[in-house]
Design a protein around this motif. Structure first.
Motif, PDB file in Angstrom:
ATOM      1  N   LYS A 113       0.819  -1.213   0.000  1.00  0.00           N
ATOM      2  CA  LYS A 113       0.000   0.000   0.000  1.00  0.00           C
ATOM      3  C   LYS A 113       0.853   1.263   0.000  1.00  0.00           C
ATOM      4  CE  LYS A 113      -3.595   2.201   2.869  1.00  0.00           C
ATOM      5  NZ  LYS A 113      -4.396   2.026   4.112  1.00  0.00           N
ATOM      6  N   TYR A 114       1.917   1.271   0.845  1.00  0.00           N
ATOM      7  CA  TYR A 114       2.749   2.466   0.983  1.00  0.00           C
ATOM      8  C   TYR A 114       4.102   2.351   0.273  1.00  0.00           C
ATOM      9  CZ  TYR A 114      -0.645   3.647   4.609  1.00  0.00           C
ATOM     10  OH  TYR A 114      -1.801   3.939   5.290  1.00  0.00           O
ATOM     11  N   GLU A 115       4.337   1.208  -0.381  1.00  0.00           N
ATOM     12  CA  GLU A 115       5.605   0.968  -1.082  1.00  0.00           C
ATOM     13  C   GLU A 115       6.801   1.176  -0.151  1.00  0.00           C
ATOM     14  OE1 GLU A 115       5.637   3.376  -4.592  1.00  0.00           O
ATOM     15  OE2 GLU A 115       4.133   2.165  -5.600  1.00  0.00           O
ATOM     16  N   ILE A 116       6.749   0.505   1.002  1.00  0.00           N
ATOM     17  CA  ILE A 116       7.830   0.579   1.979  1.00  0.00           C
ATOM     18  C   ILE A 116       8.451  -0.801   2.153  1.00  0.00           C
ATOM     19  CG2 ILE A 116       6.836   2.526   3.243  1.00  0.00           C
ATOM     20  CD1 ILE A 116       5.756   0.542   5.295  1.00  0.00           C
ATOM     21  N   ASN A 117       9.627  -0.843   2.744  1.00  0.00           N
ATOM     22  CA  ASN A 117      10.334  -2.093   3.014  1.00  0.00           C
ATOM     23  C   ASN A 117      10.601  -2.160   4.513  1.00  0.00           C
ATOM     24  OD1 ASN A 117      12.342  -4.089   3.423  1.00  0.00           O
ATOM     25  ND2 ASN A 117      13.004  -3.909   1.300  1.00  0.00           N
ATOM     26  N   ILE A 118       9.842  -2.969   5.213  1.00  0.00           N
ATOM     27  CA  ILE A 118       9.930  -3.022   6.672  1.00  0.00           C
ATOM     28  C   ILE A 118      11.294  -3.497   7.132  1.00  0.00           C
ATOM     29  CG2 ILE A 118       9.061  -4.265   8.712  1.00  0.00           C
ATOM     30  CD1 ILE A 118       6.259  -4.060   7.465  1.00  0.00           C
ATOM     31  N   TRP A 119      11.832  -4.533   6.509  1.00  0.00           N
ATOM     32  CA  TRP A 119      13.129  -5.032   6.964  1.00  0.00           C
ATOM     33  C   TRP A 119      14.259  -4.053   6.677  1.00  0.00           C
ATOM     34  CZ3 TRP A 119      13.779  -7.977  10.741  1.00  0.00           C
ATOM     35  CH2 TRP A 119      12.930  -9.077  10.990  1.00  0.00           C
ATOM     36  N   LEU A 120      14.148  -3.286   5.611  1.00  0.00           N
ATOM     37  CA  LEU A 120      15.156  -2.263   5.335  1.00  0.00           C
ATOM     38  C   LEU A 120      15.176  -1.234   6.464  1.00  0.00           C
ATOM     39  CD1 LEU A 120      17.147  -1.712   2.999  1.00  0.00           C
ATOM     40  CD2 LEU A 120      15.483  -0.076   2.105  1.00  0.00           C
ATOM     41  N   ARG A 126      19.250   1.613  15.038  1.00  0.00           N
ATOM     42  CA  ARG A 126      20.438   1.434  15.869  1.00  0.00           C
ATOM     43  C   ARG A 126      20.169   0.589  17.112  1.00  0.00           C
ATOM     44  NH1 ARG A 126      21.557   7.620  16.700  1.00  0.00           N
ATOM     45  NH2 ARG A 126      20.816   7.524  14.552  1.00  0.00           N
ATOM     46  N   PHE A 127      18.932   0.564  17.589  1.00  0.00           N
ATOM     47  CA  PHE A 127      18.626  -0.232  18.772  1.00  0.00           C
ATOM     48  C   PHE A 127      18.444  -1.708  18.443  1.00  0.00           C
ATOM     49  CE2 PHE A 127      17.676   3.970  20.344  1.00  0.00           C
ATOM     50  CZ  PHE A 127      18.108   3.914  21.659  1.00  0.00           C
ATOM     51  N   PHE A 128      18.199  -2.010  17.176  1.00  0.00           N
ATOM     52  CA  PHE A 128      18.076  -3.405  16.766  1.00  0.00           C
ATOM     53  C   PHE A 128      19.423  -4.009  16.383  1.00  0.00           C
ATOM     54  CE2 PHE A 128      13.565  -2.418  14.988  1.00  0.00           C
ATOM     55  CZ  PHE A 128      13.085  -2.305  16.284  1.00  0.00           C
ATOM     56  N   HIS A 129      20.265  -3.203  15.728  1.00  0.00           N
ATOM     57  CA  HIS A 129      21.537  -3.705  15.204  1.00  0.00           C
ATOM     58  C   HIS A 129      22.613  -2.658  15.431  1.00  0.00           C
ATOM     59  CE1 HIS A 129      19.221  -6.788  13.073  1.00  0.00           C
ATOM     60  NE2 HIS A 129      18.387  -5.816  12.782  1.00  0.00           N
ATOM     61  N   GLN A 130      23.684  -3.026  16.115  1.00  0.00           N
ATOM     62  CA  GLN A 130      24.797  -2.101  16.354  1.00  0.00           C
ATOM     63  C   GLN A 130      26.072  -2.736  15.812  1.00  0.00           C
ATOM     64  OE1 GLN A 130      25.118  -0.090  20.040  1.00  0.00           O
ATOM     65  NE2 GLN A 130      22.936  -0.058  20.419  1.00  0.00           N
ATOM     66  N   ARG A 131      26.214  -2.675  14.494  1.00  0.00           N
ATOM     67  CA  ARG A 131      27.372  -3.273  13.851  1.00  0.00           C
ATOM     68  C   ARG A 131      28.467  -2.224  13.673  1.00  0.00           C
ATOM     69  NH1 ARG A 131      23.056  -3.797  10.936  1.00  0.00           N
ATOM     70  NH2 ARG A 131      23.840  -2.357   9.366  1.00  0.00           N
ATOM     71  N   ASN A 132      29.711  -2.687  13.776  1.00  0.00           N
ATOM     72  CA  ASN A 132      30.875  -1.856  13.456  1.00  0.00           C
ATOM     73  C   ASN A 132      30.927  -0.558  14.244  1.00  0.00           C
ATOM     74  OD1 ASN A 132      31.550  -3.766  11.541  1.00  0.00           O
ATOM     75  ND2 ASN A 132      30.502  -2.696   9.886  1.00  0.00           N
ATOM     76  N   THR A 133      30.400  -0.554  15.451  1.00  0.00           N
ATOM     77  CA  THR A 133      30.477   0.628  16.293  1.00  0.00           C
ATOM     78  C   THR A 133      30.965   0.216  17.668  1.00  0.00           C
ATOM     79  OG1 THR A 133      28.289   0.515  17.319  1.00  0.00           O
ATOM     80  CG2 THR A 133      28.402   1.474  15.112  1.00  0.00           C
ATOM     81  N   GLY A 134      31.290   1.212  18.457  1.00  0.00           N
ATOM     82  CA  GLY A 134      31.711   0.926  19.828  1.00  0.00           C
ATOM     83  C   GLY A 134      30.548   0.837  20.769  1.00  0.00           C
ATOM     84  N   TYR A 335      22.375   9.246   8.131  1.00  0.00           N
ATOM     85  CA  TYR A 335      22.821   9.534   6.771  1.00  0.00           C
ATOM     86  C   TYR A 335      23.458   8.316   6.101  1.00  0.00           C
ATOM     87  CZ  TYR A 335      21.712  14.397   7.570  1.00  0.00           C
ATOM     88  OH  TYR A 335      21.028  15.559   7.830  1.00  0.00           O
ATOM     89  N   ILE A 336      23.770   7.287   6.876  1.00  0.00           N
ATOM     90  CA  ILE A 336      24.204   6.016   6.277  1.00  0.00           C
ATOM     91  C   ILE A 336      23.111   4.978   6.436  1.00  0.00           C
ATOM     92  CG2 ILE A 336      25.819   4.095   6.442  1.00  0.00           C
ATOM     93  CD1 ILE A 336      27.965   5.889   7.119  1.00  0.00           C
ATOM     94  N   ASP A 337      22.752   4.702   7.663  1.00  0.00           N
ATOM     95  CA  ASP A 337      21.864   3.577   7.951  1.00  0.00           C
ATOM     96  C   ASP A 337      20.493   3.725   7.300  1.00  0.00           C
ATOM     97  OD1 ASP A 337      23.820   2.331   9.555  1.00  0.00           O
ATOM     98  OD2 ASP A 337      23.287   3.624  11.231  1.00  0.00           O
ATOM     99  N   ILE A 338      19.999   4.960   7.174  1.00  0.00           N
ATOM    100  CA  ILE A 338      18.689   5.182   6.568  1.00  0.00           C
ATOM    101  C   ILE A 338      18.814   5.687   5.138  1.00  0.00           C
ATOM    102  CG2 ILE A 338      16.567   6.564   6.696  1.00  0.00           C
ATOM    103  CD1 ILE A 338      16.809   6.429   9.746  1.00  0.00           C
ATOM    104  N   SER A 339      19.705   6.658   4.896  1.00  0.00           N
ATOM    105  CA  SER A 339      19.836   7.230   3.552  1.00  0.00           C
ATOM    106  C   SER A 339      20.590   6.318   2.589  1.00  0.00           C
ATOM    107  CB  SER A 339      20.549   8.586   3.627  1.00  0.00           C
ATOM    108  OG  SER A 339      19.788   9.507   4.363  1.00  0.00           O
ATOM    109  N   ALA A 340      21.479   5.479   3.106  1.00  0.00           N
ATOM    110  CA  ALA A 340      22.280   4.612   2.234  1.00  0.00           C
ATOM    111  C   ALA A 340      22.417   3.220   2.852  1.00  0.00           C
ATOM    112  CB  ALA A 340      23.658   5.233   2.012  1.00  0.00           C
TER     113      ALA A 340
END
Length: 439
Positions: A113-120, A126-134, A335-340
């Motif tokens: 309906k909204y042309e969205i990707n839930i898993w994306l 950041r609260f679900f996945h914290q990769r490559n960070t301290g 600017y990375i996790d959401i935009s790219a």
């Protein structure tokens, strides 16, 4: 009342050091008032905007309050300055973690309906996945928990939007999944979105849909030329340095033992006892003890990680070196996790760039100094970069403009460095949509 007037005044002007004026365009008089939905939070900036907008424009105001507990929630329930027709409190309807089987039929229908990707969106949270960070996580989210959370949020947003049918939504820039979700639904419904967005030039901001603005090439051609030389442009760049502005933020975010992060952990331990609050996705798994000792541990790791960077990072670049420059982006970051989202694994990206270089070139990778408040990245991340034979790590204190001047090419995901490269007549590559991509 005087104090609250002062708070709203500070909120609206805290966006920039310069004065901000809200201009209401002259349009034919409408017989029906504009219905405006506000996304409100503890920061009160958008509450301040609602206060002043209401004084200048005849409209009906509605609000969704995010992350409001205790005194903040009490404030919004009792405030009289802004005549909201109705306010919803996000965590009263959604945001609570439930380990239940989600309604897959509903989720699938909403995606179409909204042309969205839930898993994306979920992988960008950041609260679900914290990769490559301290960073550290206090809870490992299951598939059912994530999808059930999205289901509750989607049903809540649809309920509010169906009831309000807003002409505009005024909200903060997209930074978390639940804000992103509302943004995408409003965009799909044709609701005009207004956010305060930074333009990568110091503390300059604009009001726009998001950072994803498109320009008509003919409009760009019609803009009068300033006839400034590159020397003048570089002077302008230094005057409105994004790096200086971020450094101010980093300095103000300095963490020490008596910092609020430590004090908050104790507050969380002894005051926030409400079970519903502890089930919220941003709080689940948190206890005062975990936060307290986790923060102490990260403070010690930060010292070690910076010591490692100082020991193995390059701090001098000769004039005749042939290299491509890739500055690491702060992460987690919208600017990375959401935009790219498909370039969010920066280690993989560095490796791909390194494989693509001509044999006489090196890849210089610079750590971002704004990673300091985030405790830097794990040393294993830096070690994998150092293990690449044609890649060198640049110390975070090295001035980025000095690197750009000596580089042959700048590669950026969505960052400011590619824009800065144009000021120094250097070619650049961006890997996702940026506000300056047309240039």
């Amino acid at each position: 009342t005087i104090f609250l007037h002062y708070i709203t005044f500070v909120a609206i002007f805290a966006v920039d050091k310069q004065q901000i004026t809200i201009f209401i365009p002259l349009v034919p008089k409408k017989t029906v008032k504009d219905r405006i939905l506000f996304w409100l939070d503890n920061g009160l900036i958008y509450y301040g905007i609602a206060y002043f907008l209401n004084k200048q424009h005849d409209c009906e105001l509605f609000g969704i309050v995010d992350n409001a507990q205790g005194k903040t929630k009490k404030f919004f329930k009792t405030q009289k300055l802004v005549p909201f027709k109705k306010i919803w409190y996000f965590y009263d309807y959604a945001g609570e973690i439930q380990n239940k089987e989600p309604d897959m039929e509903y989720l699938s229908s909403v995606e179409k309906k909204y042309e969205i990707n839930i898993w994306l969106m979920a992988y960008a949270e950041r609260f679900f996945h914290q990769r490559n960070t301290g960073g550290r996580g206090y809870h490992k989210f299951t598939r059912n928990e994530i999808l059930s959370l999205f289901e509750n949020e989607l049903r809540f947003y649809e309920q509010v939007l169906d009831e309000v049918n807003p002409d505009f939504i005024i909200m903060r820039d997209v930074d978390m999944h639940h804000v992103n979700l509302l943004h995408e639904i409003c965009k799909a419904r044709g609701i005009k979105i207004l956010s305060i967005v930074d333009v990568k030039m110091g503390s300059k901001w604009i009001i726009s849909d998001t950072d994803k603005m498109d320009y008509d090439p003919m409009d760009l051609k019609r803009i009068p030329k300033s006839q400034r030389s590159f020397d003048q442009l570089q002077k302008y760049l230094k005057e409105f340095s994004q790096a200086d502005w971020v450094k101010e933020w980093v300095t103000s975010s300095k963490i020490n033992f008596l910092n609020s992060k430590i004090l908050y952990s104790l507050f969380d331990e002894f005051v926030l006892k409400d079970k519903a609050e502890r089930e919220e996705f941003m709080r689940i798994g948190r206890t005062g003890t975990k936060v307290f000792f986790g923060t102490i541990s990260l403070m010690l790791k930060r010292k070690y990680r910076y010591s490692f960077l100082t020991r193995y990072s390059k701090r001098e670049i000769k004039n005749n070196e042939k290299f491509v420059f890739f500055p690491l982006h702060v992460q987690p970051e919208r600017y990375i996790d959401i935009s790219a989202p498909f370039f969010s694994n920066q280690l993989e990206l560095v490796t791909s760039i390194a494989k693509s270089l001509p044999p006489e070139y090196k890849l210089y990778v610079k750590e971002h100094f704004a990673m300091k408040p985030l405790y830097w990245r794990k040393t294993s991340f830096y070690k994998e970069i150092l293990a690449l034979p044609n890649v060198e790590l640049i110390h975070p204190s090295f001035p980025p403009d000095e690197i750009i001047k000596k580089s042959s090419l700048v590669i950026s995901i969505t960052g400011t460095s590619a824009l800065q490269a144009a000021f120094y007549e250097k070619p650049s590559i961006v890997l996702a949509h940026t506000i300056y991509k047309e240039f």
